[in-house]
Design a protein around this motif. Structure first.
Motif, mmCIF file in Angstrom:
data_model
loop_
_atom_site.group_PDB
_atom_site.id
_atom_site.type_symbol
_atom_site.label_atom_id
_atom_site.label_comp_id
_atom_site.label_asym_id
_atom_site.label_seq_id
_atom_site.Cartn_x
_atom_site.Cartn_y
_atom_site.Cartn_z
ATOM 1 N N PRO A 135 38.093 102.406 -4.510
ATOM 2 C CA PRO A 135 38.017 103.859 -4.300
ATOM 3 C C PRO A 135 36.841 104.464 -5.069
ATOM 4 N N GLY A 136 36.039 105.270 -4.363
ATOM 5 C CA GLY A 136 34.881 105.900 -4.979
ATOM 6 C C GLY A 136 33.636 105.043 -4.975
ATOM 7 N N ALA A 137 33.737 103.796 -4.502
ATOM 8 C CA ALA A 137 32.597 102.881 -4.496
ATOM 9 C C ALA A 137 31.915 102.874 -3.126
ATOM 10 N N LYS A 138 30.602 102.712 -3.143
ATOM 11 C CA LYS A 138 29.822 102.642 -1.904
ATOM 12 C C LYS A 138 28.788 101.533 -2.041
ATOM 13 N N VAL A 139 28.670 100.721 -0.997
ATOM 14 C CA VAL A 139 27.724 99.609 -0.976
ATOM 15 C C VAL A 139 26.843 99.757 0.261
ATOM 16 N N ASP A 140 25.509 99.725 0.051
ATOM 17 C CA ASP A 140 24.552 99.803 1.152
ATOM 18 C C ASP A 140 23.725 98.528 1.188
ATOM 19 N N LEU A 141 23.640 97.914 2.351
ATOM 20 C CA LEU A 141 22.766 96.772 2.588
ATOM 21 C C LEU A 141 21.690 97.216 3.565
ATOM 22 N N GLN A 142 20.428 97.100 3.163
ATOM 23 C CA GLN A 142 19.338 97.635 3.969
ATOM 24 C C GLN A 142 18.260 96.572 4.168
ATOM 25 N N ASN A 143 17.746 96.509 5.401
ATOM 26 C CA ASN A 143 16.661 95.582 5.729
ATOM 27 C C ASN A 143 15.526 96.350 6.403
ATOM 28 N N LEU A 144 14.329 96.214 5.861
ATOM 29 C CA LEU A 144 13.133 96.845 6.413
ATOM 30 C C LEU A 144 12.228 95.760 6.967
ATOM 31 N N TRP A 145 11.746 95.970 8.218
ATOM 32 C CA TRP A 145 10.933 94.938 8.852
ATOM 33 C C TRP A 145 9.922 95.572 9.791
ATOM 34 N N ASN A 146 8.668 95.114 9.697
ATOM 35 C CA ASN A 146 7.609 95.559 10.588
ATOM 36 C C ASN A 146 7.112 94.355 11.381
ATOM 37 N N PRO A 147 7.445 94.254 12.667
ATOM 38 C CA PRO A 147 7.068 93.072 13.464
ATOM 39 C C PRO A 147 5.563 92.841 13.532
ATOM 40 N N SER A 148 4.769 93.889 13.373
ATOM 41 C CA SER A 148 3.315 93.751 13.484
ATOM 42 C C SER A 148 2.670 93.247 12.193
ATOM 43 N N LYS A 149 3.460 93.128 11.135
ATOM 44 C CA LYS A 149 2.923 92.658 9.861
ATOM 45 C C LYS A 149 3.739 91.474 9.362
ATOM 46 N N PRO A 150 3.155 90.282 9.331
ATOM 47 C CA PRO A 150 3.889 89.097 8.855
ATOM 48 C C PRO A 150 4.312 89.260 7.390
#
Length: 330
Positions: A135-150
């Protein structure tokens, strides 16, 4: 006999309760008003460290439409509950940018999934878990990706926990290109409207603390004030916000550079609610740059905003900015 019964009935009746005249009745004094204000402050949630002074920052920075030539926002809600937002803007340099975002919440599971795609080819995917771990806890999993940049992918893990007296957060970032990991933690504790907090950032690769700061604030429903020492305590920012009445809001923000021993900026702003559907805003800074904004709701799903920025020290020269904003909701 009737006279005797009448006397016995009067003896059994309770005497009437005296009622004080209206001019003698006690009115709520300043002490009672103060207690009510303090009680309302108790009920206010403890904000995150980055939100200390948020009311003043929002008043100064939000809903001013001169920052772009034109801005378009379209907000829709699908039958399955998915929220879709399409945004586009054209800058004064002629460059047009935009994004499309979809957000869906699984309420029974406390899970929210958000995907955002921009014209810069950046794909942002986020999964939020609220009150799932505890209760009161929050977890964020985030992924950032740009296909044009290896090797441009980056992952973020955001943790937050709050209760009526504290708000704690931690952010862990991993960059695939550099292979480096950095983390930021911040915390705020509150008691009777008083808030104290701090933050620190740590670079695992360097093995060193890269940033830290402290903050103090006091909040009530009608006004709040904050002082933040940021950038390793080298810059001090102070802000004040007050809701004068149901129609008027005012705010100010000032900065001081400790290392340079000089002021680092001053801004004043105000907002006036013209009617339930419209408002006007104005602000000015220490460099003489003034901004005006007007927003009105044309109908249930359409809002238009107009903005103007002026250099009050160079009124006869070019450089003034005019912007518009149009928002559709459905």
């Amino acid at each position: 006999m009737l006279h005797r019964e009448h006397e016995e009935l009067q003896e059994t009746m309770e005497p009437p309760i005296p009622i004080a005249p209206a001019r003698m009745r006690k009115k709520p004094g300043s002490t009672e008003k103060l207690k009510q204000e303090v009680n309302r402050a108790f009920a206010m949630p403890v904000p995150a460290f980055s939100d200390l002074g948020k009311s003043a920052n929002d008043l100064i920075n939000k809903d001013f439409y001169h920052t772009s030539q034109a801005t378009l926002d379209v907000k829709l809600k699908a039958p399955n509950g998915t929220n879709v937002a399409v945004k586009g803007k054209q800058g004064f340099d002629g460059v047009t940018s935009g994004s499309i975002e979809g957000k869906h919440t699984l309420k029974p599971q406390g899970v929210t999934i958000t995907q955002n795609w921009t014209t810069a080819s950046l794909l942002d995917t986020k999964v939020e878990l609220a009150d799932v771990v505890a209760p009161g806890a929050k977890v964020d999993l985030q992924n950032l990706w740009n296909p044009s940049k290896p090797n441009s992918a980056a992952q973020k893990l955001n943790l937050a926990w709050k209760n009526p007296n504290a708000h704690l957060r931690a952010f862990v970032n991993y960059g695939a290109a550099s292979g480096n990991v950095d983390a930021t933690v911040d915390a705020v504790a509150g008691h009777e409207g008083f808030l104290v907090g701090g933050e620190a950032a740590y670079d695992v690769g360097k093995g060193a603390v890269t940033r830290y700061g402290l903050g103090l604030a006091y909040q009530t429903p009608a006004y709040n004030a904050s002082v933040n020492a940021i950038q390793n305590l080298n810059v001090i920012m102070a802000s004040y916000y007050q809701k004068v009445n149901s129609s008027v809001e005012v705010g100010a923000k000032a900065g001081y550079d400790v290392q340079a021993s000089k002021a680092a900026g001053l801004e004043l702003a105000s907002k006036y609610k013209l009617d339930p559907l419209s408002f006007a805003k104005a602000k000015i800074n220490d460099r003489g740059i003034a901004a005006l904004a007007y927003s009105t709701k044309l109908n249930a799903g359409t809002t238009i905003g107009l903005g103007l920025s002026l250099d009050t020290q160079k009124l006869n020269e070019a450089g003034h900015k005019i912007g518009t904003s149009l928002t559709f909701e459905g």
